[in-house]
Structure formats: structure tokens, C-alpha cells
Design an enzyme around this catalytic site. Structure first.
Site, PDB file in Angstrom:
ATOM      1  N   ILE A  15      -9.703 -29.110  15.343  1.00  0.00           N
ATOM      2  CA  ILE A  15      -8.208 -29.015  15.725  1.00  0.00           C
ATOM      3  C   ILE A  15      -7.759 -30.120  14.701  1.00  0.00           C
ATOM      4  O   ILE A  15      -6.817 -29.684  14.185  1.00  0.00           O
ATOM      5  CB  ILE A  15      -8.129 -29.353  17.131  1.00  0.00           C
ATOM      6  N   PHE A  18      -6.990 -29.113  11.174  1.00  0.00           N
ATOM      7  CA  PHE A  18      -6.059 -28.197  10.589  1.00  0.00           C
ATOM      8  C   PHE A  18      -4.592 -28.834  10.878  1.00  0.00           C
ATOM      9  O   PHE A  18      -3.771 -28.167  10.341  1.00  0.00           O
ATOM     10  CB  PHE A  18      -6.508 -26.837  11.378  1.00  0.00           C
ATOM     11  N   GLU A  19      -4.476 -29.328  12.329  1.00  0.00           N
ATOM     12  CA  GLU A  19      -3.107 -29.788  12.406  1.00  0.00           C
ATOM     13  C   GLU A  19      -2.765 -30.792  11.350  1.00  0.00           C
ATOM     14  O   GLU A  19      -1.517 -30.876  11.062  1.00  0.00           O
ATOM     15  CB  GLU A  19      -3.227 -30.236  13.828  1.00  0.00           C
ATOM     16  N   SER A  20      -3.541 -31.717  10.921  1.00  0.00           N
ATOM     17  CA  SER A  20      -3.127 -32.925  10.185  1.00  0.00           C
ATOM     18  C   SER A  20      -2.165 -33.709  10.914  1.00  0.00           C
ATOM     19  O   SER A  20      -1.349 -33.337  11.735  1.00  0.00           O
ATOM     20  CB  SER A  20      -2.280 -32.351   8.888  1.00  0.00           C
ATOM     21  N   ARG A 155      -7.875 -20.426   9.716  1.00  0.00           N
ATOM     22  CA  ARG A 155      -8.032 -21.309  11.077  1.00  0.00           C
ATOM     23  C   ARG A 155      -8.881 -20.196  11.955  1.00  0.00           C
ATOM     24  O   ARG A 155      -9.808 -20.668  12.731  1.00  0.00           O
ATOM     25  CB  ARG A 155      -6.775 -21.706  11.925  1.00  0.00           C
TER      26      ARG A 155
END
Length: 261
Positions: A15, A18-20, A155
Site C-alpha cells: 500500500i 503505491f500511495e507514496s 495497482r
């Protein structure tokens, strides 16, 4: 009885990848420039205002996302931990069958990105005993406001990897990619009944035009059906079907015009 599973270390890493981490407020549908999101300072919002590790105003943590807000990475991790609590709870509550850790991690990631309403749509086959259909259904949630997003495609691929516990479960993005928090529900396919209705309406009007003087009443009803058909099928976005119904309306209009000259 609801389970009480928790997100694994691998799931959390996925998670976060992908969120950064972004220390300021940004619009998650505005493309990153040279690997960095631009800070939002005002104006129309294309996606959702976001900060930290994907935190939005819809998430559980009470921090409000407003321009000028900044967070440290430590604060962002704490916020993410709180936000993920409600995602874990939703998966445990909504899924009615036993899950592997990989399936649970994939569903928590999906819920954090797509929301509880989309989670219910995704796991409906799983709850009926068809986990394979749910695995395949991940691929339907790749649009944000009608636009297919490469970040969402990647994702969903990664979540399928988590689900199956394969090496692709933890893809490390080579660059920052937009993964909007507002993800569209799958579009409903056009049904055979709508296809038949469109064809019937068009045929009836053409026949009425050929039959001449006594066809007024015959024309009126199919034209109404054609109008209803247009409104009924327009939401499905089928150009071909809409064309059939519109052609029927035009044909009926031409006949009535000639009839009353």
C-alpha cells in the site's frame, strides 16, 4: 461470524509503495511532474485532495485535508495506520467466507483505494463461493471519472499478486503514478433485452412509413418506444444501439411531415 484478520507487513509495504509519501496537499488526479506531485494551492479539483500516504477527508483519521497543511513522514505513517483500521474492519465484516492472508491484504488495499461500496461489488462472487470470479473482477476497477488510469491498472495487477501470493505482489513503481482515490464502479453491460427493444422500435417505424395513410397510430407508439429505448440504453454508452433508436425517430418524423403536407 466475522473474522478478525490484520494487514500483514507485506500488505502494508504494498500500500505504501503505491500511495507514496507526500508531505503537502495535492490533487491525486493531476499528473506528477518529474516524480513529484504538485502542491495544491487552490482552484478546481480534478480528483481528490490528498496528503501523506493517501489520506483524504473521507478516511478515518480526523486530520482535515486543506491547502497549507503539512505532515512529517512519521505523522503520515500514524495517519495511515488509523485510516487502514476501517478498511480492515470493512473486509472482516463484508467477506463471509474464510480468507488467506494474501486475499485479505489485497482486499484491504483495494478498500483503501476504492472504498467500501466497491468492495461489496468486488467480493459478491466470493461470498457465493466463487473466489476465482472475484480475483478476475479486480480488473474492472481501473477508471476514475471515466478515465482509465495506468496507476490503477498496475495497482489492481499488484493486488491480484497479493491475492495469489505470487512475486508480483510487491511491484515497486519506477515512477510516481496517479492512483486516484475516486475509483468508478464497473459499467453495466448492455443486455440482450435492450438490443431487441432497439431493433423492434426501428423496424416498426420503417414498416409504418411504407404502409401510408393509416399508419399514424402505428408510428406514434413505436416512436415513443424508440424515445424510451434511447433513454434506457444511453446509460450503457452503446453508440450502435442509440443509432438504431434515433434512426427510428427520424424515420417516423419524416413520415408525419409528409403525411401532413
Amino acid at each position: 461470524m466475522a473474522s478478525n484478520m490484520k494487514l500483514s507487513v507485506a500488505g502494508l509495504k504494498f500500500i505504501k509503495s503505491f500511495e507514496s509519501f507526500v508531505p503537502y496537499v495535492y490533487d491525486d488526479k493531476v499528473p506528477a511532474v518529474k516524480g513529484r506531485y504538485r502542491e495544491y494551492t487552490g482552484g478546481p479539483v480534478k480528483g481528490t485532495l490528498t496528503i501523506g500516504y493517501g489520506h483524504t477527508n473521507a478516511a478515518k483519521h480526523p486530520l482535515k485535508v486543506v491547502p497549507g497543511t503539512y505532515v512529517t513522514e512519521a505523522q503520515a505513517r500514524e495517519i495511515l495506520d488509523v485510516d487502514l483500521d476501517e478498511c480492515e474492519e470493512a473486509v472482516n465484516r463484508i467477506v463471509k467466507v474464510p480468507m488467506t492472508q494474501g486475499q485479505f491484504d489485497a482486499l484491504v488495499s483495494f478498500t483503501f483505494n476504492c472504498g467500501e461500496a466497491n468492495l461489496k461489488k468486488l467480493v459478491a462472487p466470493m461470498n457465493r463461493g466463487n473466489s476465482a470470479a472475484t480475483y478476475a473482477k479486480f480488473d474492472e476497477f481501473i477508471r476514475s471519472k471515466g478515465e482509465v488510469m495506468r496507476g490503477l491498472v498496475r495497482r489492481r495487477d499488484g493486488e491480484q499478486g497479493l491475492w495469489a501470493s505470487t512475486p508480483k505482489a510487491l511491484p515497486e513503481p519506477h515512477e510516481v503514478e496517479n492512483v486516484p482515490e475516486e475509483v468508478d464502479a464497473p459499467k453495466k453491460p448492455v443486455s440482450k433485452r435492450d438490443i431487441a427493444a432497439g431493433a423492434t422500435a426501428g423496424t416498426a417505424v420503417v414498416v409504418a412509413v411504407k404502409e401510408g395513410v393509416d399508419a399514424v397510430n402505428t408510428v406514434a407508439e413505436p416512436v415513443k418506444q424508440a424515445v424510451d429505448t434511447v433513454s434506457g440504453i444511453a446509460s450503457y454508452g452503446s453508440v450502435a444501439l442509440i443509432a438504431v433508436a434515433v434512426a427510428a425517430i427520424v424515420a417516423g418524423g419524416v413520415y408525419l411531415w409528409l403525411r401532413n403536407r
